[in-house]
Design an enzyme around this catalytic site. Sequence first.
Site: not given
Ligand code: NAD
Length: 497
Positions: A154, A252, A286, A466
């Site tokens: 995102n 995060e 997020c 962060e």
């Molecule tokens: P996601 O958890 O599906 O993926 C995030 C990353 O993790 C990707 O690079 C993905 O390839 C990787 N990943 C997936 N499975 C994994 C595993 N088993 N082991 C290691 N890595 C793995 O999240 P998303 O769909 O990319 O993003 C949306 C989510 O991110 C939402 O929940 C959002 O709230 C959160 N987010 C949080 C923040 C914050 O700062 N708190 C900021 C942006 C997004």
Amino acid sequence: MKASNTYKNYIGGQWVESKSGATTENRNPANTDEVVGVFQKSTAEDVQAAIDAAAEAYKKWRLVPAPKRGEILYNVAARLVAEKERCAREMTREMGKIIDETRGDVQEAIDMTFYMAGEGRRLFGVTTPSELANKFNMTVRQPLGVCSFITPWNFPMAIPAWKIMPALVCGNTVVIKPATDTPLSVANLMKVMEEEGVPPGVVNMVTGSGGALGDSLIGDDRVRVVSFTGSTEVGRKVSMACAPKFKHSCLEMGGKNVQIVMDDADLGLAVEGALWGAFGTTGQRCTATSRIVCHHDVVDKFISMLAKRAESLNVGNGLEESVQMGPCINQGQLDTVLNYIEIGKKESARLVTGGEKLTGGAYDKGFFVKPTIFAEVTRDMRIWKEEIFGPVLSVTTCSNLDEAIELANDTIYGLSASIYTRDVNKAYTAMRDVYTGIFYVNAPTIGAETHLPFGGVKETGNGHREAATAALDVFSEWKSVYVDFSGALQRAQIDTE
Ligand code: NAD
């Protein structure tokens, strides 16, 4: 970097193909006919090569004077300024966010890079008196080694920059795996870093799926820090994988952010805040506003004003300057959003507006959904409790500030919250009692600035932050140094005279 639109991994200063020989195609979520790029489908072996390169580069990089490391980052930031428009346009094609917002995303990377470049001349520790005579005490920051970064789609350039820049200025080296949907923005960042003098091996990028690469990114003994941004579900797995070797993990994760609207609020302002907070980035931030707690005396007026504004939003391809909301990132996310809309209806929340996929013409080539508002949402409903990560807003009512605060805190998450009120007492009370990492007064739940700590409480984070100088604490460890120049053995706590 690429032959036509095929992009390679960046390892040890070289652009290399995956050992797998396999690639994946990325398409524009606003127009799936358009292939944005072809990326390497990497394997554990590729990750291994990247960690080898980062571990080798660490030997020299940690000894480069921090101001010198900062100067390189300064050049990277200046170059990003020059590349901003191109990177923003490619990011919109890659993930659908409207062009104004992708410019903002690149700007956030620029701001963070300049900020951390400046830290090269600070990285302050402290000096403090010793309890013993002729003894000098101080603290210094030391880097940890190789850092693995796993990032979401995102904020495709901002979030990688939030992690890479503080890690590098502290003297660490990096392997990053971007989200599967958004590797192009990280490839653009790598190219700039390569051309602006970041030495080979100091940053490395491996593209591919998190499920396939996660274990090798986290498991290698040489990796000392894992910084992850993404869902709470995956963050929990990352945390558990880090635990056996006590690797530092900075997590995060998800959010269910709330905007409180009191009866004395400037309603016009509160409506604009909710509109931007809930539907900016198609609700895929997020910090996106996904819950509204509105005083019952003003809720009808608030909802009718907000619905009118939501219905007027121009949804479409984010490269057109007049478009105000882009598509969902992919088919899976669109399905999730539509599924939650059905759940909301079944749970008997009142659908005020939206609630369906946009169809016809160009809409049929992308993942578009109408901005959606549910009213009369109650705290037992799934749309109140669960992160949807799309343009779906749930509104409930309160009768006073205490109730508003209780509802605001009624979530497993704790990233961002806001209150709209003209009463300073209410604003400060909510600021104190709403338990989140970020809080706004008379502003939406989105809009963080890079020189303030960023992160959440409860199941949003694991206590780290962060951005700002807080980020330095993730990427350095304190060493307390005692220098005895008395020429005699002095025993702390024992030689008290
Ligand atoms: P996601 O958890 O599906 O993926 C995030 C990353 O993790 C990707 O690079 C993905 O390839 C990787 N990943 C997936 N499975 C994994 C595993 N088993 N082991 C290691 N890595 C793995 O999240 P998303 O769909 O990319 O993003 C949306 C989510 O991110 C939402 O929940 C959002 O709230 C959160 N987010 C949080 C923040 C914050 O700062 N708190 C900021 C942006 C997004």
